[in-house]
Design a protein around this motif. Structure first.
Motif, PDB file in Angstrom:
ATOM      1  N   ILE A   1      16.604  11.678  21.612  1.00 21.41           N
ATOM      2  CA  ILE A   1      17.920  11.982  21.053  1.00 21.41           C
ATOM      3  C   ILE A   1      17.755  11.988  19.545  1.00 21.41           C
ATOM      4  N   SER A   2      18.315  12.980  18.867  1.00 21.51           N
ATOM      5  CA  SER A   2      18.131  13.067  17.419  1.00 21.51           C
ATOM      6  C   SER A   2      18.724  11.837  16.727  1.00 21.51           C
ATOM      7  N   LEU A   3      18.083  11.433  15.644  1.00 23.03           N
ATOM      8  CA  LEU A   3      18.491  10.229  14.926  1.00 23.03           C
ATOM      9  C   LEU A   3      19.913  10.353  14.395  1.00 23.03           C
ATOM     10  N   ASN A   4      20.275  11.513  13.887  1.00 18.95           N
ATOM     11  CA  ASN A   4      21.628  11.699  13.364  1.00 18.95           C
ATOM     12  C   ASN A   4      22.675  11.542  14.455  1.00 18.95           C
ATOM     13  N   LEU A   5      22.363  12.060  15.647  1.00 17.55           N
ATOM     14  CA  LEU A   5      23.286  11.941  16.773  1.00 17.55           C
ATOM     15  C   LEU A   5      23.411  10.488  17.222  1.00 17.55           C
ATOM     16  N   ILE A   6      22.301   9.763  17.209  1.00 13.97           N
ATOM     17  CA  ILE A   6      22.318   8.339  17.564  1.00 13.97           C
ATOM     18  C   ILE A   6      23.206   7.562  16.599  1.00 13.97           C
ATOM     19  N   LYS A   7      23.037   7.812  15.303  1.00 15.74           N
ATOM     20  CA  LYS A   7      23.829   7.096  14.300  1.00 15.74           C
ATOM     21  C   LYS A   7      25.313   7.414  14.445  1.00 15.74           C
ATOM     22  N   GLU A   8      25.629   8.689  14.642  1.00 18.57           N
ATOM     23  CA  GLU A   8      27.029   9.063  14.821  1.00 18.57           C
ATOM     24  C   GLU A   8      27.606   8.409  16.071  1.00 18.57           C
ATOM     25  N   ASN A   9      26.836   8.413  17.156  1.00 13.55           N
ATOM     26  CA  ASN A   9      27.305   7.853  18.424  1.00 13.55           C
ATOM     27  C   ASN A   9      27.670   6.375  18.300  1.00 13.55           C
ATOM     28  N   PHE A  10      26.772   5.581  17.701  1.00 12.25           N
ATOM     29  CA  PHE A  10      26.982   4.137  17.655  1.00 12.25           C
ATOM     30  C   PHE A  10      27.851   3.682  16.489  1.00 12.25           C
ATOM     31  N   PHE A  11      27.656   4.259  15.310  1.00 17.07           N
ATOM     32  CA  PHE A  11      28.293   3.724  14.122  1.00 17.07           C
ATOM     33  C   PHE A  11      29.601   4.412  13.746  1.00 17.07           C
ATOM     34  N   GLU A  12      29.904   5.539  14.405  1.00 14.14           N
ATOM     35  CA  GLU A  12      31.175   6.201  14.139  1.00 14.14           C
ATOM     36  C   GLU A  12      32.013   6.389  15.401  1.00 14.14           C
ATOM     37  N   LYS A  13      31.353   6.520  16.544  1.00 14.27           N
ATOM     38  CA  LYS A  13      32.073   6.829  17.788  1.00 14.27           C
ATOM     39  C   LYS A  13      32.058   5.683  18.792  1.00 14.27           C
ATOM     40  N   ASN A  14      31.486   4.521  18.420  1.00 17.48           N
ATOM     41  CA  ASN A  14      31.433   3.368  19.327  1.00 17.48           C
ATOM     42  C   ASN A  14      30.859   3.724  20.704  1.00 17.48           C
ATOM     43  N   ASN A  15      29.826   4.557  20.695  1.00 23.49           N
ATOM     44  CA  ASN A  15      29.098   4.975  21.902  1.00 23.49           C
ATOM     45  C   ASN A  15      29.909   5.900  22.802  1.00 23.49           C
ATOM     46  N   SER A  16      31.061   6.366  22.346  1.00 18.45           N
ATOM     47  CA  SER A  16      31.868   7.260  23.180  1.00 18.45           C
ATOM     48  C   SER A  16      31.305   8.672  23.225  1.00 18.45           C
ATOM     49  N   LEU A  17      30.457   9.012  22.274  1.00 14.88           N
ATOM     50  CA  LEU A  17      29.887  10.362  22.224  1.00 14.88           C
ATOM     51  C   LEU A  17      28.817  10.554  23.287  1.00 14.88           C
ATOM     52  N   LEU A  18      27.905   9.578  23.434  1.00 19.93           N
ATOM     53  CA  LEU A  18      26.785   9.690  24.365  1.00 19.93           C
ATOM     54  C   LEU A  18      26.904   8.743  25.557  1.00 19.93           C
ATOM     55  N   ASN A  19      27.709   7.682  25.389  1.00 22.29           N
ATOM     56  CA  ASN A  19      27.881   6.682  26.443  1.00 22.29           C
ATOM     57  C   ASN A  19      26.532   6.191  26.969  1.00 22.29           C
ATOM     58  N   LEU A  20      25.666   5.795  26.049  1.00 24.86           N
ATOM     59  CA  LEU A  20      24.324   5.340  26.423  1.00 24.86           C
ATOM     60  C   LEU A  20      24.378   3.951  27.043  1.00 24.86           C
ATOM     61  N   LYS A  21      23.641   3.785  28.125  1.00 29.09           N
ATOM     62  CA  LYS A  21      23.527   2.486  28.793  1.00 29.09           C
ATOM     63  C   LYS A  21      22.147   1.874  28.587  1.00 29.09           C
ATOM     64  N   ALA A  22      21.259   2.635  27.944  1.00 27.31           N
ATOM     65  CA  ALA A  22      19.898   2.175  27.661  1.00 27.31           C
ATOM     66  C   ALA A  22      19.364   2.999  26.494  1.00 27.31           C
ATOM     67  N   PRO A  23      18.431   2.465  25.712  1.00 30.24           N
ATOM     68  CA  PRO A  23      17.890   3.205  24.572  1.00 30.24           C
ATOM     69  C   PRO A  23      17.019   4.378  25.011  1.00 30.24           C
ATOM     70  N   SER A  24      16.986   5.413  24.190  1.00 25.08           N
ATOM     71  CA  SER A  24      16.091   6.542  24.446  1.00 25.08           C
ATOM     72  C   SER A  24      14.658   6.153  24.092  1.00 25.08           C
ATOM     73  N   ALA A  25      13.701   6.964  24.536  1.00 27.26           N
ATOM     74  CA  ALA A  25      12.292   6.662  24.249  1.00 27.26           C
ATOM     75  C   ALA A  25      12.027   6.613  22.751  1.00 27.26           C
ATOM     76  N   ASN A  26      12.603   7.545  21.994  1.00 31.32           N
ATOM     77  CA  ASN A  26      12.331   7.521  20.547  1.00 31.32           C
ATOM     78  C   ASN A  26      12.991   6.321  19.862  1.00 31.32           C
TER      79      ASN A  26
END
Length: 263
Positions: free
Chosen positions: A37-62
Motif C-alpha cells: 500500500i502506498s505510503l501516502n495512502l497509509i498516512k492518509e488512512n490512519f492519520f486523517e481518516k481514522n482507518n475508515s479509508l482502508l479499514n485495515l485489520k493488519a499491516p501490509s508487507a511494506n
C-alpha cells in the motif's frame, strides 16, 4: 565452529529466496496482510481518516518491512545481512506462534486498529519461517513501487543561491520534507515552528526550506538520505555538506533542543 556455521548458513541461503518467501506470504499470510500500500495512502488512512479509508485489520508487507528495517524497533544490523536474517526469522517464529501486542514492532499509533492475531503455531514450517525472513529482508530490492521520476525542488542555480545566502549570513540550512497528507507535519506547522524559541532560533541561525515530497525530490543530493517518512529534517551546512537527519514529529521542547544542538 564459526566457519562451519557460515558454511551452513550459505547452504541454507541457496535454498531460500525472495520468491520462495513470497509464495509463503501469498499462500499463508495474504488473507490478512496486503502486499503493498502506498505510503501516502497509509498516512492518509490512519492519520486523517481514522482507518475508515482502508479499514485495515493488519499491516501490509511494506509496513512490516519498514518496521523491521527502518523504525526505532528495527531488527538486526543491515550491515550484517546474514545475522539480520537469523534475527528476523527468530522474531517471526516467536511472534507468530505467540502473538503479543506488547512485543509488536508495529507503530503504536496504528496498533489499536488491528485485530488480535491468532497463533500460527503448526501452520508454518521451519522452512516457511526461513523463506519468509528472506522475503522481508529482500523486499525492497525485489518489490519496488513504480515511481514517476520527480523533478528536483531546486535547480543547481537555485541551490547555489541558497548557499551564497547561507555563507553571507553565516547560517545553516534545514530542509524540511513534508507532504499535504502528513498529519504530524500539519501539527508541527501549527504548534512548533511559529512558537517561542523555535521561531527565534530558526530566524537567527537557519535558512528553512520546505519541500513537498508528493511532487518533487530533495535538493543538495539529500534524496539518497530520505527514508520516505514525513516529517523529516535535514541539516546542511553552508558548503552543502549534509550533517544530520531527524525523522518524525517533535514537541516544541525537543525541536528547540535539536535547533540548539545544530546551530
Amino acid at each position: 565452529m564459526k566457519v562451519l556455521f557460515l558454511i551452513l548458513l550459505s547452504i541454507s541461503t541457496l535454498f531460500s529466496s525472495f520468491e520462495d518467501g513470497r509464495e509463503v506470504f501469498v499462500q499463508k499470510c495474504a488473507t490478512c496482510h496486503k502486499e503493498y500500500i502506498s505510503l501516502n495512502l497509509i498516512k492518509e488512512n490512519f492519520f486523517e481518516k481514522n482507518n475508515s479509508l482502508l479499514n485495515l485489520k493488519a499491516p501490509s508487507a511494506n509496513m512490516i518491512v519498514w518496521a523491521m528495517m527502518d523504525s526505532s524497533k528495527k531488527i538486526g544490523d543491515p550491515n550484517e545481512p546474514d545475522f539480520q536474517q537469523i534475527q528476523i526469522e527468530k522474531f517471526l517464529k516467536d511472534y507468530l506462534e505467540n502473538p503479543d501486542r506488547f512485543n509488536s514492532i508495529c507503530d503504536e499509533n496504528v496498533l489499536g486498529y488491528y485485530d488480535n492475531k491468532d497463533s500460527m503455531k503448526g501452520k508454518l514450517s521451519e522452512d516457511d519461517y526461513t523463506n519468509l525472513s528472506y522475503y522481508f529482508l529482500e523486499y525492497k530490492d525485489n518489490f519496488k513501487e513504480e515511481i514517476t521520476q520527480k523533478k528536483p525542488f531546486l535547480s543547481p542555480e537555485d541551490e547555489e543561491k541558497y548557499l551564497k545566502i547561507a555563507n553571507k549570513e553565516n547560517k545553516k540550512i534545514i530542509v524540511y520534507a513534508t507532504s499535504k497528507t502528513c498529519f504530524f507535519c500539519k501539527r508541527m506547522d501549527k504548534e512548533v515552528f511559529p512558537k517561542g524559541e523555535v521561531k527565534t532560533l530558526l530566524d537567527k541561525n537557519y535558512i528553512f526550506i520546505e519541500v513537498d515530497m508528493d511532487n518533487v525530490s530533495l535538493p543538495f543530493n539529500l534524496q539518497k538520505e530520505y527514508k520516505k517518512i514525513t516529517p523529516s529534517f535535514f541539516f546542511v551546512d553552508k558548503n552543502a555538506t549534509f550533517s544530520k537527519q531527524y525523522v518524525g514529529s517533535w514537541t516544541l521542547e525537543d525541536f528547540t533542543k535539536i535547533l540548539q544542538e545544530n546551530k
